[in-house]
Design a protein around this motif. Sequence first.
Motif, PDB file in Angstrom:
ATOM      1  N   ILE A 102     -12.030 -48.089  15.800  1.00 31.39           N
ATOM      2  CA  ILE A 102     -12.036 -49.588  16.624  1.00 31.39           C
ATOM      3  C   ILE A 102     -12.536 -50.176  16.167  1.00 31.39           C
ATOM      4  CG2 ILE A 102     -11.925 -50.818  18.563  1.00 31.39           C
ATOM      5  CD1 ILE A 102     -10.549 -49.005  19.952  1.00 31.39           C
ATOM      6  N   ASN A 103     -13.948 -49.556  15.403  1.00 28.11           N
ATOM      7  CA  ASN A 103     -16.066 -50.118  15.531  1.00 28.11           C
ATOM      8  C   ASN A 103     -16.032 -50.260  13.760  1.00 28.11           C
ATOM      9  OD1 ASN A 103     -17.282 -50.938  18.264  1.00 28.11           O
ATOM     10  ND2 ASN A 103     -16.146 -48.933  18.513  1.00 28.11           N
ATOM     11  N   LEU A 104     -15.487 -49.231  13.440  1.00 24.14           N
ATOM     12  CA  LEU A 104     -15.828 -49.198  12.202  1.00 24.14           C
ATOM     13  C   LEU A 104     -14.753 -50.932  11.205  1.00 24.14           C
ATOM     14  CD1 LEU A 104     -16.445 -45.967  11.319  1.00 24.14           C
ATOM     15  CD2 LEU A 104     -18.329 -47.552  11.331  1.00 24.14           C
ATOM     16  N   SER A 105     -15.459 -51.084  10.299  1.00 25.44           N
ATOM     17  CA  SER A 105     -14.385 -51.826   9.091  1.00 25.44           C
ATOM     18  C   SER A 105     -13.297 -51.271   8.427  1.00 25.44           C
ATOM     19  CB  SER A 105     -15.667 -53.061   8.292  1.00 25.44           C
ATOM     20  OG  SER A 105     -15.789 -51.665   7.277  1.00 25.44           O
ATOM     21  N   GLU A 106     -12.505 -52.345   8.268  1.00 25.13           N
ATOM     22  CA  GLU A 106     -11.472 -51.892   7.934  1.00 25.13           C
ATOM     23  C   GLU A 106     -11.545 -51.057   6.517  1.00 25.13           C
ATOM     24  OE1 GLU A 106      -7.244 -50.807   8.195  1.00 25.13           O
ATOM     25  OE2 GLU A 106      -8.659 -51.476   9.122  1.00 25.13           O
ATOM     26  N   GLU A 107     -12.717 -51.693   5.151  1.00 23.65           N
ATOM     27  CA  GLU A 107     -13.307 -50.983   4.274  1.00 23.65           C
ATOM     28  C   GLU A 107     -13.192 -50.046   4.799  1.00 23.65           C
ATOM     29  OE1 GLU A 107     -15.987 -52.193   0.869  1.00 23.65           O
ATOM     30  OE2 GLU A 107     -15.703 -53.765   2.586  1.00 23.65           O
ATOM     31  N   LYS A 108     -14.397 -49.440   5.760  1.00 24.10           N
ATOM     32  CA  LYS A 108     -15.289 -48.486   5.985  1.00 24.10           C
ATOM     33  C   LYS A 108     -14.161 -47.170   6.190  1.00 24.10           C
ATOM     34  CE  LYS A 108     -19.187 -46.760   5.325  1.00 24.10           C
ATOM     35  NZ  LYS A 108     -19.961 -46.960   4.331  1.00 24.10           N
ATOM     36  N   LEU A 109     -13.031 -47.547   7.580  1.00 22.07           N
ATOM     37  CA  LEU A 109     -12.057 -46.952   7.152  1.00 22.07           C
ATOM     38  C   LEU A 109     -11.557 -46.144   5.956  1.00 22.07           C
ATOM     39  CD1 LEU A 109     -10.681 -48.212  10.554  1.00 22.07           C
ATOM     40  CD2 LEU A 109     -11.817 -46.754  10.863  1.00 22.07           C
ATOM     41  N   ASN A 110     -10.645 -47.107   5.542  1.00 22.22           N
ATOM     42  CA  ASN A 110     -10.064 -46.641   3.940  1.00 22.22           C
ATOM     43  C   ASN A 110     -11.093 -46.506   2.784  1.00 22.22           C
ATOM     44  OD1 ASN A 110      -7.997 -48.490   4.400  1.00 22.22           O
ATOM     45  ND2 ASN A 110      -8.559 -49.800   3.612  1.00 22.22           N
ATOM     46  N   GLU A 111     -12.415 -46.136   3.262  1.00 28.38           N
ATOM     47  CA  GLU A 111     -12.964 -45.162   2.265  1.00 28.38           C
ATOM     48  C   GLU A 111     -13.146 -44.029   2.299  1.00 28.38           C
ATOM     49  OE1 GLU A 111     -18.389 -45.057   1.550  1.00 28.38           O
ATOM     50  OE2 GLU A 111     -17.117 -46.524   1.786  1.00 28.38           O
ATOM     51  N   ASP A 113     -10.969 -42.356   4.687  1.00 25.63           N
ATOM     52  CA  ASP A 113      -9.635 -42.165   4.127  1.00 25.63           C
ATOM     53  C   ASP A 113      -9.357 -41.202   2.537  1.00 25.63           C
ATOM     54  OD1 ASP A 113      -8.818 -42.421   6.732  1.00 25.63           O
ATOM     55  OD2 ASP A 113      -7.534 -44.289   6.194  1.00 25.63           O
ATOM     56  N   ARG A 114      -9.985 -42.318   2.109  1.00 24.26           N
ATOM     57  CA  ARG A 114      -9.964 -41.438   0.626  1.00 24.26           C
ATOM     58  C   ARG A 114     -10.471 -40.656   0.255  1.00 24.26           C
ATOM     59  NH1 ARG A 114     -10.650 -47.296  -0.494  1.00 24.26           N
ATOM     60  NH2 ARG A 114     -12.829 -47.375  -0.578  1.00 24.26           N
ATOM     61  N   LEU A 115     -12.183 -40.296   1.090  1.00 24.78           N
ATOM     62  CA  LEU A 115     -13.038 -39.034   0.958  1.00 24.78           C
ATOM     63  C   LEU A 115     -11.977 -38.070   1.407  1.00 24.78           C
ATOM     64  CD1 LEU A 115     -16.315 -40.709   1.747  1.00 24.78           C
ATOM     65  CD2 LEU A 115     -15.833 -39.846  -0.285  1.00 24.78           C
ATOM     66  N   VAL A 116     -11.592 -38.190   3.134  1.00 24.34           N
ATOM     67  CA  VAL A 116     -10.733 -36.768   3.395  1.00 24.34           C
ATOM     68  C   VAL A 116      -9.964 -36.539   2.538  1.00 24.34           C
ATOM     69  CG1 VAL A 116      -9.390 -36.489   4.998  1.00 24.34           C
ATOM     70  CG2 VAL A 116     -11.595 -37.253   5.682  1.00 24.34           C
ATOM     71  N   SER A 117      -8.779 -37.244   1.725  1.00 18.94           N
ATOM     72  CA  SER A 117      -7.735 -37.098   0.773  1.00 18.94           C
ATOM     73  C   SER A 117      -8.560 -36.296  -0.392  1.00 18.94           C
ATOM     74  CB  SER A 117      -7.385 -38.434   0.736  1.00 18.94           C
ATOM     75  OG  SER A 117      -6.053 -38.197  -0.116  1.00 18.94           O
ATOM     76  N   ASP A 118      -9.495 -37.222  -0.762  1.00 20.10           N
ATOM     77  CA  ASP A 118      -9.999 -35.712  -2.022  1.00 20.10           C
ATOM     78  C   ASP A 118     -10.761 -35.190  -1.543  1.00 20.10           C
ATOM     79  OD1 ASP A 118      -9.518 -38.106  -3.398  1.00 20.10           O
ATOM     80  OD2 ASP A 118     -11.767 -39.394  -3.538  1.00 20.10           O
TER      81      ASP A 118
END
Length: 310
Positions: A102-111, A113-118
Amino acid sequence: MRTKPSCEGLSNCYFCGMSILQNNRVFLLISFGLLVFTSCDSLFKKKVEKEPLARVGDSFLYKEDLTSFIRDDMSAQDSALFVTNYINNWASKQLLLSKSKINLSEEKLNEFDRLVSDYRADLYTRAYIEALVLQAQDTAVTTSQLRQYYEKEKENFKLNEKLVQLRFVGLPTQFLDKDEVIAKMKDWGDADKRYLDSVAVQFKKIHFNDSIWVGASRVMEAIPPLTPMNEEKYLKKSQFFEIQDSLGVYLGKVTDVLEINDTAPFEYISPDIRQLILNRRRLDYVRRLETEIIDEAIKKNEFEVYEKDE
């Protein structure tokens, strides 16, 4: 008076055929319905509902999620305490996770998610590659290969610790034949070695293999009165020493010494060289594997790179 013919026992009666067929059809439909209902009922009964232990929002923690962590040697009290702590930790993580989304920015969440996927992809591929390496890797390294590598890279094998070759014994403080042991340790002939072997059960510590190189730190661990403050005095080439503390007396004969920045001897460094050779083989195999996988995918039309429009 003409009577109506009886159809009893006639399976091919024209007049009653329709009613018989209808009755059979109804019977079959009812039977099929009962069969389906019974089958479905048994299927529903076989389905085992998961037993939830806790909930945070739409996320559930189930009893089966913890079964692999409960050991057979745990008491009932220990198991209950473990489950309570696990539930609390799980709930804390879930609540923090929901708030972070809720509190983190969309940009940070996407970043993230990419790290988790990698990271997930790395875990899978690393495990797969390691399995292939274990199957295919040649772990045999001959002395000739070790020596060849050593001669080629000798200048890179510099010591970062003093090495010594020595023999020593640890005696109880009240040992009666200390002078005899000192004489035998110094002379070191075949008869001297036989004598020392015969009385070795009386020694607290013993090291007679003076042909191997040992790090000074390991020597100081074995002989507590030796310290970084006094090792220069005792750990010298051809030095015989006697040193003691409240626990015992140590007699030693140093046969050779190599100082820091000297070239490491082959016998001392060969285990490291073997590991270096195996690591190089592993890297070469992984590079070759990656190339072969890509080439095969291109041939099978499973992989292609699209040219960018200028």
